[in-house]
Design an enzyme around this catalytic site. Structure first.
Site, PDB file in Angstrom:
ATOM      1  N   CYS A 192       0.114  16.382  -2.808  1.00  0.00           N
ATOM      2  CA  CYS A 192       1.013  15.243  -3.059  1.00  0.00           C
ATOM      3  C   CYS A 192       0.432  13.951  -2.498  1.00  0.00           C
ATOM      4  O   CYS A 192       1.143  13.110  -1.954  1.00  0.00           O
ATOM      5  CB  CYS A 192       2.400  15.497  -2.485  1.00  0.00           C
ATOM      6  SG  CYS A 192       3.278  16.838  -3.312  1.00  0.00           S
ATOM      7  N   HIS A 199       1.283   9.836   1.244  1.00  0.00           N
ATOM      8  CA  HIS A 199       1.916  10.904   0.476  1.00  0.00           C
ATOM      9  C   HIS A 199       2.693  10.252  -0.660  1.00  0.00           C
ATOM     10  O   HIS A 199       3.130   9.109  -0.561  1.00  0.00           O
ATOM     11  CB  HIS A 199       2.856  11.673   1.412  1.00  0.00           C
ATOM     12  CG  HIS A 199       3.459  12.914   0.838  1.00  0.00           C
ATOM     13  ND1 HIS A 199       4.524  12.884  -0.045  1.00  0.00           N
ATOM     14  CD2 HIS A 199       3.166  14.231   1.032  1.00  0.00           C
ATOM     15  CE1 HIS A 199       4.868  14.122  -0.365  1.00  0.00           C
ATOM     16  NE2 HIS A 199       4.059  14.951   0.262  1.00  0.00           N
ATOM     17  N   LYS A 209       8.460  20.371   9.308  1.00  0.00           N
ATOM     18  CA  LYS A 209       7.074  20.165   9.751  1.00  0.00           C
ATOM     19  C   LYS A 209       6.942  20.301  11.262  1.00  0.00           C
ATOM     20  O   LYS A 209       5.832  20.239  11.797  1.00  0.00           O
ATOM     21  CB  LYS A 209       6.590  18.778   9.317  1.00  0.00           C
ATOM     22  CG  LYS A 209       6.614  18.524   7.806  1.00  0.00           C
ATOM     23  CD  LYS A 209       5.625  19.396   7.062  1.00  0.00           C
ATOM     24  CE  LYS A 209       5.719  19.189   5.548  1.00  0.00           C
ATOM     25  NZ  LYS A 209       5.225  17.894   5.096  1.00  0.00           N
ATOM     26  N   GLN A 220       3.727  14.060   9.425  1.00  0.00           N
ATOM     27  CA  GLN A 220       2.597  14.863   9.872  1.00  0.00           C
ATOM     28  C   GLN A 220       2.207  14.585  11.320  1.00  0.00           C
ATOM     29  O   GLN A 220       1.245  15.161  11.821  1.00  0.00           O
ATOM     30  CB  GLN A 220       1.387  14.608   8.964  1.00  0.00           C
ATOM     31  CG  GLN A 220       1.577  15.033   7.528  1.00  0.00           C
ATOM     32  CD  GLN A 220       1.686  16.548   7.379  1.00  0.00           C
ATOM     33  OE1 GLN A 220       1.174  17.303   8.214  1.00  0.00           O
ATOM     34  NE2 GLN A 220       2.345  16.996   6.326  1.00  0.00           N
ATOM     35  N   ASP A 227       5.678   6.640   8.358  1.00  0.00           N
ATOM     36  CA  ASP A 227       5.915   8.017   7.931  1.00  0.00           C
ATOM     37  C   ASP A 227       5.303   8.936   8.977  1.00  0.00           C
ATOM     38  O   ASP A 227       4.083   9.070   9.072  1.00  0.00           O
ATOM     39  CB  ASP A 227       5.281   8.242   6.558  1.00  0.00           C
ATOM     40  CG  ASP A 227       5.429   9.678   6.063  1.00  0.00           C
ATOM     41  OD1 ASP A 227       5.980  10.523   6.798  1.00  0.00           O
ATOM     42  OD2 ASP A 227       4.982   9.958   4.938  1.00  0.00           O
TER      43      ASP A 227
END
Length: 523
Positions: free
Chosen positions: A477, A236, A339, A316, A313
């Site tokens: 993104c 991202h 999220k 997600q 990260d």
């Protein structure tokens, strides 16, 4: 009789409001449950009040007078300590709506290991009852943001009704309650990620702020000229731009790990890119554009073998699978609350304590200091030194409620269900003539990016919106990874625990309608 208060004036008319359906409830059963969980229920003298003689005085399961409610190794909030002396532990609290007082007591389905009651889960999310263009809302834009269960909405409402205050140093009861709620949320995040200590949990605005915090603190201190930072093609923009800025400032080099035609990282190339000059590897656990699940443990181990730190990260990942930061062994892990069924504007930076303790503060101001004079400032230890100013207190509490909700379901159950839904969606989408899936790695989470021959992605998204189906159309993104496949945008349906095969069927039928081929294969 329909009422939001299950204890109406007439015991024979007691009902529980559940998704707009009146369900008669045995008043004797309710009274027994109330006594077991809340204390004594007293309808004498015409009152309708619960006396909480055995229950905690607010939803986090802690009381203002509990001397152990703070992290023991945390800072001393001296004003709050003095407040305790004014609290009477024996006083009972009377309320008229037990469910709004203690949102975790809202009746919820018992989910046995072999029976997943999905219809009840959908009922937990009030926005899913919305109509769009006269049709039932089908929400397949979960990679952008997830919706909030009623328990999270109720928890936010409760906070503002009963606990709202700034935290840590207020010399009054509401400050104690708010502090307890906030620090309880930190503890829940610690358990959710299987961190070894709540001192490793920094509450921030989201994954983007967490990555920038690491870049501007650990990065500025440890990255020098000609050092190398590795990221992957899957990232991202939030895990690209901060490192570009840092490299430009420090004269360091940003290197990119390639992916194969399925969208999976090429581990042999990753190994080749690791050198003694590699100081940091920052990569996603799940691609927001493709759904690829990366081999985080193997990649972290390889990075550590040459002395590099690792940032993962997890924005997600956290809503789709169980996350164990100790098993991954990453140095940093970041995610955004919105999220994972929590409010917007709240997120998490996990950092190993020994790493956080070496990092300078990023922002200066209140809450992150121990002492300030005009000559110098003494900072708090981690995590507080990274939480300058008034934090997003209410939404941190909401994040804790969202974690409670997921824990009731169980992340293993979530992963299993969503995997079956992903397989069904993949099979059905491949029935659409001219549709090409983008991202076909063997290990994927609930993202189904595609392009459709003869149609612009924005036109597909607009048509689906007219049918009440929400998807994301664009670059997500994540422009570099789409360009890796020769694209500028895709249509991206993305899944969550409240989605169903019927949601996917609605998507498939709408796509058949769009291409004019409904008679050739509707569901």
């Amino acid at each position: 009789m329909t009422t939001s208060d299950p204890f109406s004036s007439d015991p024979n008319d007691w009902n529980f409001r559940n998704a707009g359906v009146d369900i008669p409830i045995d008043p004797n059963l309710i009274a027994a449950l109330a006594k077991e969980f809340l204390g004594s229920y007293d309808r004498s003298a015409g009152t309708e009040e619960l006396v909480l003689s055995n229950a905690p005085s607010f939803p986090e399961g802690l009381s203002p007078e509990d001397p152990n409610r703070f992290v023991k190794s945390g800072p001393s909030f001296s004003f709050l300590e003095e407040t305790r002396a004014f609290v009477n532990p024996s006083s009972a609290i009377q309320i008229t709506d037990p469910f709004s007082f203690h949102p975790s007591l809202v009746p919820s389905v018992e989910l046995s290991s072999g029976n997943f009651d999905l219809s009840y889960v959908r009922n937990d999310f009030p926005i899913l009852q919305e109509k769009v263009n006269g049709r039932n809302l089908v929400w397949l834009d979960n990679a952008a943001t997830t919706h909030k269960p009623q328990s999270v909405i109720d928890r936010l409402s409760y906070f503002y009704k009963h606990e709202n205050s700034n935290i840590h140093r207020g010399a009054h009861t509401l400050a104690a309650r708010a502090t307890d709620a906030y620090e309880s949320a930190r503890e829940k995040v610690k358990q959710f990620l299987n961190s070894s200590s709540s001192e490793e949990i920094v509450l921030v605005r989201g994954a983007t702020e967490a990555i920038n915090l690491v870049a501007q603190t650990w990065g500025k201190k440890n990255i020098g000229k000609d050092d190398e930072i590795l990221i992957s093609w899957l990232e991202h923009h939030a895990n690209i731009v901060p490192w570009q800025i840092l490299c430009a400032e420090k004269g360091a080099k940003l290197k990119v790990i390639p992916v194969d035609e399925t969208g999976q990282i090429i581990l042999s190339e990753y190994q080749r890119l690791l050198t003694p000059r590699t100081k940091l590897v920052a990569f996603t656990q799940v691609s927001n554009a493709l759904g690829t699940v990366t081999p985080v443990e193997a990649m972290t181990n390889q990075a550590h073998s040459i002395g590099a730190k690792v940032l993962v990260d997890g924005a997600q990942a956290v809503s789709h699978m169980r996350v164990d930061v100790q098993a991954i062994d990453c140095d940093f892990y970041v995610f955004s609350g919105h999220k994972v069924f929590a409010p917007t504007g709240i997120g998490v930076l996990y950092g190993k304590k020994e790493v956080l303790d070496t990092m300078p503060p990023w922002q200066g101001g209140g809450n992150m200091i121990q002492d300030v004079t005009f000559e110098k400032t003494v900072y708090q230890a981690a995590p507080f030194r990274f939480e300058a100013g008034t934090g997003n207190i209410a939404d941190a509490v909401g994040l804790g409620a969202a974690i409670d909700y997921l824990n009731r379901i169980g992340m293993d159950r979530v992963a299993e269900y969503e995997h079956s839904l992903l397989e069904y969606g993949t099979t059905q989408l491949l029935r659409i003539p001219g549709l090409k899936l983008i991202g076909t790695a063997k290990d994927k989470a609930g993202v189904l990016s595609f392009v459709l021959d003869g149609f612009k992605t924005e036109d597909v998204g607009r048509y689906l919106a007219q049918e009440g189906i929400a998807v994301r159309s664009g670059h997500h993104c994540a422009q570099p990874i789409l360009r890796r496949f020769g694209l500028e945008s895709t249509v991206r349906p993305s899944l969550a625990i409240y989605n169903t095969c019927e949601d996917i069927d609605a998507l498939i039928n709408a796509l058949f309608d769009l291409i004019g081929g409904r008679t050739s294969g509707p569901l």
